[in-house]
Design a protein around this motif. Sequence first.
Motif, short mmCIF file in Angstrom:
data_model
loop_
_atom_site.label_atom_id
_atom_site.label_comp_id
_atom_site.label_asym_id
_atom_site.label_seq_id
_atom_site.Cartn_x
_atom_site.Cartn_y
_atom_site.Cartn_z
N ALA A 210 -15.28 44.23 -12.25
CA ALA A 210 -16.69 44.10 -12.60
C ALA A 210 -17.16 42.67 -12.35
CB ALA A 210 -16.89 44.47 -14.06
N VAL A 211 -18.39 42.53 -11.93
CA VAL A 211 -18.98 41.22 -11.69
C VAL A 211 -20.26 41.09 -12.51
CG1 VAL A 211 -18.04 41.02 -9.35
CG2 VAL A 211 -20.30 41.99 -9.69
N THR A 212 -20.75 39.87 -12.63
CA THR A 212 -22.00 39.60 -13.32
C THR A 212 -23.07 39.27 -12.30
OG1 THR A 212 -20.81 38.78 -15.26
CG2 THR A 212 -23.12 38.15 -15.05
N LEU A 213 -24.21 39.93 -12.40
CA LEU A 213 -25.36 39.66 -11.54
C LEU A 213 -26.45 39.02 -12.41
CD1 LEU A 213 -24.02 42.58 -10.62
CD2 LEU A 213 -25.74 42.35 -8.88
N PHE A 214 -27.25 38.16 -11.81
CA PHE A 214 -28.26 37.41 -12.55
C PHE A 214 -29.66 37.75 -12.04
CE2 PHE A 214 -24.31 35.21 -12.85
CZ PHE A 214 -24.27 34.69 -14.13
N LEU B 237 -22.22 43.75 -14.99
CA LEU B 237 -23.09 43.24 -16.04
C LEU B 237 -24.27 42.55 -15.37
CD1 LEU B 237 -23.62 42.45 -19.04
CD2 LEU B 237 -22.27 40.39 -18.58
N ILE B 238 -25.49 42.84 -15.85
CA ILE B 238 -26.69 42.19 -15.32
C ILE B 238 -27.30 41.36 -16.44
CG2 ILE B 238 -28.99 42.52 -14.36
CD1 ILE B 238 -27.98 45.13 -13.11
N PRO C 219 -28.29 38.04 -2.41
CA PRO C 219 -27.22 38.93 -2.88
C PRO C 219 -25.87 38.24 -2.68
CG PRO C 219 -28.73 40.08 -1.42
CD PRO C 219 -29.09 38.63 -1.37
N PRO C 220 -24.94 38.42 -3.54
CA PRO C 220 -24.88 39.39 -4.62
C PRO C 220 -25.44 38.89 -5.95
CG PRO C 220 -22.75 38.38 -4.42
CD PRO C 220 -23.63 37.76 -3.36
N TYR C 221 -26.33 37.92 -5.95
CA TYR C 221 -26.98 37.42 -7.17
C TYR C 221 -25.94 36.97 -8.21
CZ TYR C 221 -30.48 40.25 -4.80
OH TYR C 221 -31.30 40.81 -3.85
N ALA C 222 -24.98 36.20 -7.75
CA ALA C 222 -23.81 35.84 -8.56
C ALA C 222 -23.98 34.58 -9.40
CB ALA C 222 -22.60 35.67 -7.65
N SER C 223 -25.16 33.96 -9.39
CA SER C 223 -25.39 32.77 -10.22
C SER C 223 -26.88 32.66 -10.50
CB SER C 223 -24.89 31.51 -9.50
OG SER C 223 -25.75 31.20 -8.41
N TRP C 224 -27.23 31.78 -11.43
CA TRP C 224 -28.66 31.57 -11.71
C TRP C 224 -29.36 30.97 -10.49
CZ3 TRP C 224 -30.56 34.41 -15.20
CH2 TRP C 224 -29.87 34.70 -16.38
N ALA C 225 -28.64 30.18 -9.70
CA ALA C 225 -29.25 29.55 -8.52
C ALA C 225 -29.61 30.58 -7.45
CB ALA C 225 -28.29 28.52 -7.94
N THR C 226 -28.89 31.70 -7.41
CA THR C 226 -29.16 32.73 -6.40
C THR C 226 -29.61 34.05 -7.04
OG1 THR C 226 -26.85 33.47 -6.39
CG2 THR C 226 -27.47 31.73 -4.80
N ALA C 227 -30.14 33.96 -8.24
CA ALA C 227 -30.52 35.15 -9.01
C ALA C 227 -31.58 35.99 -8.29
CB ALA C 227 -31.05 34.74 -10.38
N ALA C 228 -31.52 37.29 -8.52
CA ALA C 228 -32.55 38.19 -8.01
C ALA C 228 -33.86 37.89 -8.74
CB ALA C 228 -32.14 39.63 -8.25
N ARG C 229 -34.98 38.15 -8.10
CA ARG C 229 -36.28 37.95 -8.75
C ARG C 229 -36.75 39.19 -9.50
NH1 ARG C 229 -39.07 34.65 -3.93
NH2 ARG C 229 -38.16 32.63 -4.42
N THR C 230 -36.17 40.34 -9.19
CA THR C 230 -36.54 41.57 -9.90
C THR C 230 -35.29 42.23 -10.47
OG1 THR C 230 -36.33 43.04 -7.98
CG2 THR C 230 -38.47 41.96 -8.30
N ILE C 231 -35.49 42.92 -11.57
CA ILE C 231 -34.38 43.65 -12.19
C ILE C 231 -33.91 44.75 -11.24
CG2 ILE C 231 -33.74 45.13 -14.13
CD1 ILE C 231 -35.83 43.51 -15.80
N GLN C 232 -34.85 45.39 -10.55
CA GLN C 232 -34.47 46.48 -9.64
C GLN C 232 -33.56 45.99 -8.52
OE1 GLN C 232 -35.30 49.88 -10.12
NE2 GLN C 232 -33.55 49.95 -8.74
N ALA C 233 -33.80 44.79 -8.00
CA ALA C 233 -32.94 44.25 -6.94
C ALA C 233 -31.51 44.11 -7.43
CB ALA C 233 -33.48 42.92 -6.45
#
Length: 67
Positions: free
Chosen positions: A17-21, A55-56, A31-45
């Motif tokens: 399991a990984v954590t996405l931000f 974990l998101i 992607p893969p949105y693995a840190s706050w610096a590269t976080a997705a802008r939408t929950i759906q993404a």
Amino acid sequence: MLTLFLLGAALAAPAAAVTLFVDWQSPSPAPPYASWATAARTIQAAVDAAQAGDLILVAAGNYNSGG
């Protein structure tokens, strides 16, 4: 025969399991949105990029986009 079974079981093992931000103010989402610096802008993404068991984490904010 036993060797083939063990090999098949190893290949079928789930990925760790990984954590996405998610942060609607993310400066450079990637992607893969693995840190706050590269976080997705939408929950759906983040949901679209997630696998079972991931974990998101979502930063505080107003996420009212979508339909």
